[in-house]
Design a protein around this motif. Structure first.
Motif, PDB file in Angstrom:
ATOM      1  N   VAL A 117      -0.959   8.138  -3.690  1.00  0.00           N
ATOM      2  CA  VAL A 117      -2.047   7.512  -4.441  1.00  0.00           C
ATOM      3  C   VAL A 117      -2.190   8.220  -5.773  1.00  0.00           C
ATOM      4  N   TYR A 119      -4.980   7.913  -9.086  1.00  0.00           N
ATOM      5  CA  TYR A 119      -6.152   7.240  -9.642  1.00  0.00           C
ATOM      6  C   TYR A 119      -6.575   7.951 -10.917  1.00  0.00           C
ATOM      7  N   ASP A 131     -12.843   1.223  -9.807  1.00  0.00           N
ATOM      8  CA  ASP A 131     -11.699   0.958  -8.939  1.00  0.00           C
ATOM      9  C   ASP A 131     -11.905   1.667  -7.605  1.00  0.00           C
ATOM     10  N   TYR A 133     -10.190   2.428  -3.431  1.00  0.00           N
ATOM     11  CA  TYR A 133      -9.090   2.360  -2.471  1.00  0.00           C
ATOM     12  C   TYR A 133      -9.474   3.148  -1.233  1.00  0.00           C
ATOM     13  N   VAL A 146      -7.504  -1.992  -1.599  1.00  0.00           N
ATOM     14  CA  VAL A 146      -7.463  -1.611  -3.008  1.00  0.00           C
ATOM     15  C   VAL A 146      -8.228  -2.686  -3.763  1.00  0.00           C
ATOM     16  N   THR A 268      -4.534  -1.778  -9.489  1.00  0.00           N
ATOM     17  CA  THR A 268      -5.638  -2.493 -10.127  1.00  0.00           C
ATOM     18  C   THR A 268      -5.208  -2.948 -11.519  1.00  0.00           C
ATOM     19  N   LEU A 322      -1.425   2.677  -5.345  1.00  0.00           N
ATOM     20  CA  LEU A 322      -1.278   3.109  -3.958  1.00  0.00           C
ATOM     21  C   LEU A 322       0.035   2.544  -3.432  1.00  0.00           C
TER      22      LEU A 322
END
Length: 346
Positions: A117, A119, A131, A133, A146, A268, A322
């Motif tokens: 992952v 972010y 966002d 997840y 997600v 995203t 992800l």
């Protein structure tokens, strides 16, 4: 009659005009500027940065004050800078704690999957955004979500927390993946405004070799199989979460084969809508094809680094990646050490 050329002139002694005195306020002007910045920093918006303006105080003091004045103004400016850095450090510490509570760390292995992952929040100081997840192992198999909340700031963070909380509960309780999605939808319908919504992909791995996907208005996941990258478009488009009552449509369950060596990337729109200086979007599918490897962490890291290079170093929207991978049989094979007899025989 001859007139005296000096007749009529004023013969009184003239006074010399002195230079205008230096205004008394000038020596204290640098102090006033720094003080105004202090007040602005205390009363202004949290995201506004006043620290770079502090240099104007000492610079002006150098032209209106002696060394002692410059030193005093510099010390005052340094004190404010130090305070701002301490406040920022405290905010980052709280933000990191909130991020770990909201976006819980995902282990490198969950059930049969290798997982990675990455972010990035658009506001670096915030560390968290809209966002979301999550990936959990449940009695019904591994399940994940997600998503992307409409909007930014604290309202978006609050909505993301709501979605993740409902998902984690429903993922354990509901044997049917569509029922998990329905639980999230009902919760959002009670708590969101009419213009608010969440796009999301909810997926599950109920049994070996089978992946279930429910896409609610989100960008299609990317499936990697045999070095090919294919977008998993939904069989029946569904509205984002929170808008089902308005649209009158329900999401559909899509079942995909998912075998050893297959990979699935969820993301995203902060990734695919990131633009470079020429206003070109980041080509995620092409990047995934270039950087696919047997190690999801290496793949996701390469994608993230390339994304930052594409935008010039800073994202303008939250971005999440992800990646799931089913290890191939060759990955799990353990080479047995040769025995002494085998080594002698060879």
């Amino acid at each position: 009659m001859i007139q005296d050329p000096h007749h009529g002139r004023d013969h009184r002694p003239r006074r010399l005009v002195a230079a205008a005195p230096v205004l008394p306020i000038l020596p204290i002007l640098p102090v006033l500027i720094v003080s105004a910045l202090v007040l602005a920093a205390l009363l202004g918006e949290p995201g506004m940065t006043w620290v770079p303006l502090l240099a104007t105080g000492p610079a002006l003091a150098a032209t209106t004050n002696g060394p002692r004045g410059v030193l005093c103004v510099g010390l005052l400016a340094s004190a404010l800078r130090g305070r701002r850095e301490r406040v920022l450090a405290a905010v980052r510490s709280v933000a990191e704690a909130a991020q770990h509570a909201l976006l819980q760390p995902v282990p490198a292995t969950v059930g049969p999957f290798q997982v990675a992952v990455r972010y990035s929040a658009a506001a670096a100081e915030a560390r968290i955004g809209g966002d979301l997840y999550a990936l959990v192992s449940t009695p019904h198999g591994v399940r994940l979500i997600v998503g992307d909340v409409r909007g930014k700031g604290l309202p978006a963070v609050g909505t993301a927390a709501l979605v993740l909380g409902v998902f984690r509960e429903a993922a354990y309780d509901e044997p049917d993946l569509l029922a998990v999605v329905a639980r999230i939808e009902r919760s959002l319908a009670r708590n969101l405004g009419s213009d608010d919504f969440v796009t999301a992909v909810v997926a599950g791995y109920p049994r070996e070799g089978q992946l279930e996907v429910v896409n609610c208005g989100h960008a299609p996941p990317l499936l990697v199989r045999d070095n090919d990258v294919v977008a998993v478009e939904p069989d029946r488009p569904a509205p984002p979460l929170g808008l089902r009552t308005l649209a009158g449509e329900t999401p559909a369950l899509q079942v995909l084969p998912f075998a050893d060596g297959d990979q699935l990337l969820l993301y995203t729109d902060g990734v695919t809508e990131a633009r470079n200086h020429d206003r070109e979007f980041y080509p995620l599918a092409d990047g995934l094809a270039r950087h696919t490897s047997d190690e999801p962490v290496r793949t996701v890291t390469a994608l993230h680094d390339e994304l930052l290079t594409h935008v010039g170093g800073r994202l303008h929207d939250d971005a999440a990646l992800l990646l799931l991978r089913i290890p191939a049989a060759a990955d799990t094979a353990v080479t047995r050490p040769a025995s002494d007899a085998e080594r002698i025989g060879s």
